[in-house]
Design an enzyme around this catalytic site. Structure first.
Site, PDB file in Angstrom:
ATOM      1  NE  ARG A  80       1.925   6.447   3.807  1.00  0.00           N
ATOM      2  CZ  ARG A  80       2.392   5.697   2.792  1.00  0.00           C
ATOM      3  NH1 ARG A  80       3.233   6.181   1.886  1.00  0.00           N
ATOM      4  NH2 ARG A  80       1.994   4.448   2.651  1.00  0.00           N
TER       5      ARG A  80
ATOM      6  CE  LYS B 256       4.472   2.920  -5.364  1.00  0.00           C
ATOM      7  NZ  LYS B 256       4.832   1.833  -4.488  1.00  0.00           N
TER       8      LYS B 256
ATOM      9  CG  ASN C 214      10.267   3.648   1.029  1.00  0.00           C
ATOM     10  OD1 ASN C 214      11.366   3.143   1.139  1.00  0.00           O
ATOM     11  ND2 ASN C 214       9.198   2.955   0.651  1.00  0.00           N
TER      12      ASN C 214
ATOM     13  CG  ASP D  29       1.613  -0.731  -3.973  1.00  0.00           C
ATOM     14  OD1 ASP D  29       1.871  -1.938  -4.043  1.00  0.00           O
ATOM     15  OD2 ASP D  29       2.468   0.172  -4.112  1.00  0.00           O
ATOM     16  CG  ASP D  30       0.790   2.500   0.301  1.00  0.00           C
ATOM     17  OD1 ASP D  30       2.002   2.596   0.099  1.00  0.00           O
ATOM     18  OD2 ASP D  30      -0.049   3.189  -0.312  1.00  0.00           O
TER      19      ASP D  30
ATOM     20  CG  ASN E  47       9.789  -0.466  -2.738  1.00  0.00           C
ATOM     21  OD1 ASN E  47       8.801  -0.531  -3.462  1.00  0.00           O
ATOM     22  ND2 ASN E  47      10.210   0.672  -2.216  1.00  0.00           N
TER      23      ASN E  47
END
Ligand SMILES: NC(=O)C1=CN([C@@H]2O[C@H](COP(=O)(O)OP(=O)(O)OC[C@H]3O[C@@H](n4cnc5c(N)ncnc54)[C@H](O)[C@@H]3O)[C@@H](O)[C@H]2O)C=CC1
Ligand SMILES: CC(=O)C(=O)O
Ligand SMILES: [Mg+2]
Length: 580
Positions: free
Chosen positions: A147, A165, A406, A259-260, A452
């Site tokens: 994803r 990242k 995004n 992180d998500d 973000n």
């Protein structure tokens, strides 16, 4: 340093493509002059993808120059190495990969199911650029490409994300680039376009089922920690079910975070706390009604983190706080009696007070919930239509609207649309940055927020690396989020910004890192002797995040941030030219 080599030498080296001479030549030039040349080249390129490729090549040949440019020109460069351009680069990755780095220089480490018997050896043998035997990786960002942003399953083409990242870890938090490890797991892809593309670089097979997937991830994590026991693992852009399951499995026993779920949760909590201040005359903080459009890893991750606002900041009971949240997914409002089997991660927030009624369209849900804040994490570009924004502006003097998906094409609305349809009253943050908006009537320039996770993960990771707790806790994440919310200057607050200017991200990351260290020490988890010396016994002084001890801690953090100008000359670890 002045250039000591004559022009004629340069011309002859150009003509003969004498790389040795050219590298010597560049070694003598000041960083400023090299930067000027590189920026001129960069700005001459017409497409953002060309700029991405130029910058990737620069990073993979001349690391110090690359990071000098990124750090000095963050506002211009971030959108080129991160969202939105990284999205385009990932879509094209198999077509452009050989042109991002010289032969022999890997963009990152690919691990496929076939590598299972040799994982430890492969990880041990991997030589990133730049490489230094004495410096082991401190942080990995790892994806399986299932994803990627809001673009779906891109398979190994997702490598652009760990690479992007980790560039921000270096630029924003000063993690030495030699100590970063981008990893993409190749467990197949269900993307037909990739499977039918002869140039696709990954395994030409459907994604592995769970009985193959989870043991593989287990083996990768184990091998990584066998080779690098202190490595911090950042899970990134896994499909939602796997993202939640992996986090559940590893959060209490492995040095890792997602992180998500957690990074995005922390960054949005921070922006939300600042938004709440802006509207507190109209909406009491505990009266907010939060509508999440999108109930995947990001939507539910953010919703869970926002509960901390009610629970930790306002002492609310969890069951009551939970009732301030409504989730919408592709079937409408998430309710217990909707009639479909809800995915595990949605059950916690599923409503039971809908009196048997189901609400499908976003407008119906808005009319039912009357939200004060509308948060988009659905990847459905443009779904916050003029009508939706107008309705939010009817319901609220200052509607909070965060289209966070995004890249920009997936954003639920643009800043301009949100401003126009709310009569400039919107409080706004998007996942990918939008241009400033100039009011045609008054000429006033309005600056959008960018919600973000790039504002959180670099500082969170740096703080964790410096404190060395065995795990990343919710409290450390909350500490990171609060530090980000606090980091606004008076001027930024007076401009009603929700996040600090990106140009200050290194100092903001240092503050976040210091706050994470303090929390890790306070919890009794920190193991690094220096962190313990600086914080233990001083927690009372440090809890206000000011005063001499706090400033010494910030100095300590900054002292551990790598800077490309540490030595003004190139040295061979960083400059491929001198290796050729
Ligand atoms: N701003 C930031 O820092 C971050 C943004 N994101 C973005 O969040 C988005 C979602 O990420 P995930 O949650 O991991 O993805 P996901 O695919 O797991 O979740 C998407 C959610 O949207 C819902 N949805 C899809 N179509 C819909 C429709 N027509 N109407 C209503 N709901 C619909 C789905 O049912 C699902 O609940 C992505 O675009 C990603 O780039 C993710 C992490 C960080
Ligand atoms: C920003 C980010 O992590 C995402 O869109 O997935
Ligand atoms: Mg992500």
């Amino acid at each position: 340093m002045p250039n000591s080599i004559t022009n004629s030498r340069f011309l002859s080296s150009e003509a003969g493509i004498d790389l040795l001479a050219r590298s010597h030549f560049l070694n003598q030039e000041t960083m400023d002059l090299q930067k000027k040349r590189a920026l001129t080249q960069l700005r001459s390129k017409s497409s953002n993808l060309d700029k991405y490729m130029f910058l990737a090549w620069l990073r993979n040949t001349n690391v110090k120059l690359f990071y000098r440019i990124v750090i000095d020109e963050l506002e211009e460069i971030t959108p080129l190495i991160y969202t939105p351009t990284v999205g385009t680069a990932c879509l094209e990755y198999s077509h452009i990969a050989p042109f991002l780095a010289p032969p022999g220089v890997p963009d990152g480490l690919f691990l496929s199911l076939n590598d299972l018997p040799h994982l430890t050896q492969i990880i041990r043998d991997y030589r990133p650029f730049p490489f230094d035997e004495s410096l082991t990786p401190q942080i990995t960002v790892i994806t399986d490409g299932s994803r990627i942003l809001g673009l779906g399953d891109l398979g190994v083409n997702g490598m652009g994300i760990p690479v992007g990242k980790l560039q921000l870890y270096t630029a924003a938090a000063g993690i030495d680039p030699r100590r970063t490890l981008p990893i993409t797991l190749d467990t197949g892809t269900n993307n037909e376009k990739n499977l039918n593309d002869e140039l696709y670089l990954g395994s030409r097979r459907k994604r592995a089922e769970d009985d193959e997937f989870y043991p593989f991830v287990d083996a990768v994590i184990k091998s990584l920690h066998d080779v690098y026991p202190n490595l911090l693992i950042q899970f990134e852009d896994f499909s939602s079910e796997h993202a939640f399951d992996l986090l559940e499995k590893y959060r209490d026993n492995t040095f890792c975070f997602n992180d998500d779920i957690q990074g995005t949760g922390a960054v949005i909590l921070s922006g939300f706390m600042n938004a709440v201040h802006l509207v507190e005359n109209d909406v009491p903080p505990t009266e907010h009604r939060l509508l999440f459009f999108g109930a995947g890893s990001a939507g539910v991750g953010v919703a869970k983190q926002l509960l901390d606002f009610f629970i930790r900041e306002h002492d609310m009971d969890e069951e009551i706080a939970k009732k301030r949240v409504w989730l919408v997914d592709s079937r409408g409002l998430v309710t217990k009696d909707r009639g479909d089997k809800l995915a595990k991660h949605k059950i916690y927030f599923a409503r039971d007070d809908n009196e048997g009624k189901q609400y499908k369209s976003l407008m119906d849900v808005i009319n039912y919930v009357k939200p004060t804040a509308l948060i988009g994490l659905s990847s459905q570009g443009g779904v916050f239509s003029a009508n939706v924004i107008e309705r939010m502006a009817e319901l609220n003097k200052r509607p909070i609207i965060f289209p966070l998906s995004n890249p920009s094409v997936n954003a639920e609305c643009t800043f301009e649309q949100a401003m126009i349809h709310s009569n400039n009253r919107v409080i706004f943050a998007s996942g990918t940055g939008f241009p400033r908006y100039t009011d045609p009537q008054t000429g006033k320039v309005h600056v959008p927020g960018q919600g973000n996770n790039m504002y959180i993960f670099p500082g969170l990771g740096l703080g964790a690396i410096l404190a060395r707790p065995p795990i990343i806790t919710d409290r450390q994440i909350f500490a990171a989020s609060s530090a980000l919310a606090r980091s606004l200057t008076d001027e930024e607050r007076s401009q009603e910004l929700l996040y600090p200017s990106i140009t200050r991200i290194r100092s903001v990351s240092a503050e976040i890192a210091a706050a994470v260290m303090v929390e890790a020490v306070r919890e009794g988890f920190a193991r690094d002797p220096e962190a313990l010396k600086l914080c233990r016994g001083h927690l009372n002084e440090l809890k206000n995040f000011k005063g001499p001890r706090w400033h010494s801690l910030i100095k300590y953090v900054q002292g551990h941030m790598w800077d490309p100008n540490t030595n003004d000359l190139m040295d061979e670890n960083y400059f491929l030219g001198s290796r050729i």
